[in-house]
Design a protein around this motif. Structure first.
Motif, PDB file in Angstrom:
ATOM      1  N   ALA A 200      44.098  43.152 -32.775  1.00 26.99           N
ATOM      2  CA  ALA A 200      45.403  42.478 -32.878  1.00 26.99           C
ATOM      3  C   ALA A 200      46.123  42.444 -31.526  1.00 26.99           C
ATOM      4  O   ALA A 200      46.750  41.440 -31.162  1.00 26.99           O
ATOM      5  CB  ALA A 200      46.262  43.176 -33.937  1.00 26.99           C
ATOM      6  N   GLU A 201      46.023  43.508 -30.761  1.00 28.85           N
ATOM      7  CA  GLU A 201      46.689  43.568 -29.450  1.00 28.85           C
ATOM      8  C   GLU A 201      46.140  42.500 -28.511  1.00 28.85           C
ATOM      9  O   GLU A 201      46.877  41.875 -27.743  1.00 28.85           O
ATOM     10  CB  GLU A 201      46.477  44.953 -28.801  1.00 28.85           C
ATOM     11  CG  GLU A 201      47.239  46.079 -29.448  1.00 28.85           C
ATOM     12  CD  GLU A 201      46.474  46.717 -30.605  1.00 28.85           C
ATOM     13  OE1 GLU A 201      45.562  46.075 -31.166  1.00 28.85           O
ATOM     14  OE2 GLU A 201      46.803  47.856 -30.968  1.00 28.85           O
ATOM     15  N   THR A 202      44.832  42.296 -28.567  1.00 27.50           N
ATOM     16  CA  THR A 202      44.206  41.292 -27.702  1.00 27.50           C
ATOM     17  C   THR A 202      44.720  39.900 -28.063  1.00 27.50           C
ATOM     18  O   THR A 202      45.053  39.093 -27.177  1.00 27.50           O
ATOM     19  CB  THR A 202      42.668  41.368 -27.845  1.00 27.50           C
ATOM     20  OG1 THR A 202      42.271  42.706 -27.566  1.00 27.50           O
ATOM     21  CG2 THR A 202      41.972  40.430 -26.892  1.00 27.50           C
ATOM     22  N   HIS A 203      44.818  39.621 -29.346  1.00 30.17           N
ATOM     23  CA  HIS A 203      45.398  38.338 -29.788  1.00 30.17           C
ATOM     24  C   HIS A 203      46.809  38.174 -29.219  1.00 30.17           C
ATOM     25  O   HIS A 203      47.174  37.104 -28.733  1.00 30.17           O
ATOM     26  CB  HIS A 203      45.472  38.290 -31.320  1.00 30.17           C
ATOM     27  CG  HIS A 203      44.216  37.804 -31.967  1.00 30.17           C
ATOM     28  ND1 HIS A 203      43.931  36.468 -32.150  1.00 30.17           N
ATOM     29  CD2 HIS A 203      43.160  38.471 -32.472  1.00 30.17           C
ATOM     30  CE1 HIS A 203      42.759  36.335 -32.743  1.00 30.17           C
ATOM     31  NE2 HIS A 203      42.267  37.551 -32.958  1.00 30.17           N
ATOM     32  N   ALA A 204      47.581  39.254 -29.290  1.00 32.42           N
ATOM     33  CA  ALA A 204      48.984  39.184 -28.854  1.00 32.42           C
ATOM     34  C   ALA A 204      49.087  38.817 -27.379  1.00 32.42           C
ATOM     35  O   ALA A 204      49.925  38.006 -26.989  1.00 32.42           O
ATOM     36  CB  ALA A 204      49.666  40.529 -29.124  1.00 32.42           C
ATOM     37  N   VAL A 205      48.206  39.399 -26.552  1.00 35.37           N
ATOM     38  CA  VAL A 205      48.286  39.145 -25.101  1.00 35.37           C
ATOM     39  C   VAL A 205      47.764  37.754 -24.753  1.00 35.37           C
ATOM     40  O   VAL A 205      48.367  37.030 -23.941  1.00 35.37           O
ATOM     41  CB  VAL A 205      47.475  40.215 -24.323  1.00 35.37           C
ATOM     42  CG1 VAL A 205      47.422  39.865 -22.840  1.00 35.37           C
ATOM     43  CG2 VAL A 205      48.073  41.605 -24.531  1.00 35.37           C
ATOM     44  N   VAL A 206      46.658  37.360 -25.360  1.00 37.93           N
ATOM     45  CA  VAL A 206      45.967  36.132 -24.925  1.00 37.93           C
ATOM     46  C   VAL A 206      46.663  34.857 -25.419  1.00 37.93           C
ATOM     47  O   VAL A 206      46.681  33.827 -24.729  1.00 37.93           O
ATOM     48  CB  VAL A 206      44.484  36.173 -25.396  1.00 37.93           C
ATOM     49  CG1 VAL A 206      43.775  34.855 -25.146  1.00 37.93           C
ATOM     50  CG2 VAL A 206      43.742  37.313 -24.703  1.00 37.93           C
TER      51      VAL A 206
ATOM     52  N   PRO B 254      52.395  44.101 -26.371  1.00 34.22           N
ATOM     53  CA  PRO B 254      51.729  44.251 -25.064  1.00 34.22           C
ATOM     54  C   PRO B 254      51.558  42.874 -24.435  1.00 34.22           C
ATOM     55  O   PRO B 254      51.402  41.873 -25.138  1.00 34.22           O
ATOM     56  CB  PRO B 254      50.376  44.867 -25.421  1.00 34.22           C
ATOM     57  CG  PRO B 254      50.164  44.579 -26.866  1.00 34.22           C
ATOM     58  CD  PRO B 254      51.527  44.464 -27.489  1.00 34.22           C
ATOM     59  N   THR B 255      51.620  42.805 -23.107  1.00 36.14           N
ATOM     60  CA  THR B 255      51.492  41.497 -22.445  1.00 36.14           C
ATOM     61  C   THR B 255      50.363  41.484 -21.416  1.00 36.14           C
ATOM     62  O   THR B 255      50.113  40.450 -20.806  1.00 36.14           O
ATOM     63  CB  THR B 255      52.802  41.112 -21.721  1.00 36.14           C
ATOM     64  OG1 THR B 255      53.174  42.191 -20.869  1.00 36.14           O
ATOM     65  CG2 THR B 255      53.928  40.809 -22.696  1.00 36.14           C
ATOM     66  N   ALA B 256      49.694  42.620 -21.201  1.00 33.21           N
ATOM     67  CA  ALA B 256      48.669  42.669 -20.150  1.00 33.21           C
ATOM     68  C   ALA B 256      47.352  43.236 -20.689  1.00 33.21           C
ATOM     69  O   ALA B 256      47.336  44.299 -21.303  1.00 33.21           O
ATOM     70  CB  ALA B 256      49.151  43.530 -18.989  1.00 33.21           C
TER      71      ALA B 256
END
Ligand code: NAD
Length: 357
Positions: free
Chosen positions: A258-264, A306-308
């Protein structure tokens, strides 16, 4: 605005959906409605208590509880769960949890055709699709099959209240990613577009209220409604560059789902807006901003997402390998996928920079 298209093909699944705070207490009715008597309850280890409670509430209708669901549906876990389902003579499955638990139920159903009832506790949306991703020997493969589609979904806002705030935000952005890519899906149709826009609107309206007060049942309900719409859209149309990149980053670099989706997401949406600005205009309208990607970036950041990618564990040197993997096989995307463009996009996402048009 009209969503009319001069020609399209559409697919809708026959799913029974019940929505409401406390609706999980209707589970026994739903098992009866399916003509079943011996439910196997599934969960992850941290949600075992909830699964046990559900089984206790069902009294004689629960025949067993299996609490070892895991991220990315490892086939070894499915084999154990399948053996357990057979040993207790289960005639239906009840998945209580997020995408991992739903995935386990789908994997058992794929092998047995047992009916499934899902009680989702995240916003991932897997319950509304006929897609199953499974992992074996470190390789994740995805299939679609009507047997995988759950028959009943009980959306109970009381159950998402315990989702920690950071997971609430990334899970919501994971759901929103399905809707955002649906807006330009090659096989989109007027109904998928309507669902996607309303799904995004629901999250834009309710997620800030959930962050302010995670116990707010109305706001939790509206985000769950958004998850249903976004998940339904994922089951109706194909995804593109964003899901390809996230699949690569998760599968080959073990980045969290989920975090990866949020950043990309903001970076891909900004990139694709070059090709389809009109189709992505609703994103800017809903979230407010100068462009769709920037609007999503600002929204995600204001929610504390998260953004990075570097904060998620991706190394600077991995960018070129990830770009290589994600561009190796051609696939449909509104903006042509070129190696230099993906390098640049991933570098910005890695560094946490705002998306560049
Ligand atoms: P998850 O199901 O792994 O849940 C993450 C963690 O949160 C788990 O430890 C879980 O026990 C816990 N949790 C869940 N709900 C909670 C709650 N309300 N309160 C407290 N803790 C809670 O994570 P996810 O993001 O929901 O699902 C990710 C998985 O779903 C991935 O494997 C992904 O590939 C899959 N997925 C599949 C589809 C599909 O259509 N096939 C769609 C979306 C996601």
């Amino acid at each position: 605005m009209s969503y009319f298209q001069p020609s399209f093909d559409a697919r809708s699944a026959a799913v029974r959906v019940r929505f409401g705070a406390g609706i999980r207490h209707k589970l026994a009715d739903e098992i009866g409605r399916l003509g079943c008597h011996r439910a196997l309850i599934l969960s992850t280890p941290p949600q075992a208590d909830g699964a046990m409670q559900l089984a206790a509430d069902l009294k004689g209708l629960a025949t067993g509880v299996f609490t070892r669901a895991a991220m990315h549906t490892p086939v070894a876990v499915t084999d154990d769960a399948l053996a357990h389902a057979r040993s207790v003579d289960a005639d239906c499955l009840v998945a209580l949890g997020g995408g991992s638990t739903t995935g386990l139920g789908k994997a058992i159903a794929y092998r047995t055709d047992l009916p499934q009832i899902v009680i989702p506790t995240t916003y991932a949306g897997s319950e509304a699709t006929w897609i199953l991703g499974q992992t074996e020997n470190g390789v994740k493969t995805t299939l679609t099959d009507p047997k995988v589609q759950p028959e009943v979904i009980l959306y109970d806002a009381e159950l998402v209240r315990t989702l920690p705030v950071d997971m609430t935000v990334t899970s919501a952005l994971n759901a929103m990613a399905h809707a955002a890519e649906a807006l330009y899906a090659e096989n989109r149709n007027p109904m998928s577009t309507m669902l996607a826009i309303e799904g995004l609107r629901a999250f834009a309206a309710a997620l800030p209220r959930v962050i302010e007060n995670p116990e707010d049942l109305d706001a939790r309900g509206e985000t769950l409604y958004g998850a249903w719409l976004c998940g339904t859209v994922l089951g109706q149309v194909g995804m593109a560059l964003h899901h390809k990149l996230c699949h690569t980053l998760g599968g080959s670099f073990d980045l969290p789902h989920a975090e990866t989706h949020a950043v990309v997401l903001p970076h891909v949406i900004e990139y694709n807006a070059l090709a389809v600005p009109d189709l992505l205009a609703p994103v800017t309208e809903i979230f407010g901003g100068s462009s769709p990607g920037r609007a999503l970036f600002d929204f995600a950041r204001s929610m504390g997402a998260p953004t990075a990618l570097r904060d998620l564990g991706l190394k600077r040197d991995d960018i070129s390998k990830a770009a290589d993997l994600a561009t190796r096989k051609p696939y449909w995307n509104p903006q042509p996928v070129t190696r230099p463009a993906i390098d640049e996009l991933l570098l910005a996402a890695w560094a946490g920079d705002p998306p560049a048009a």
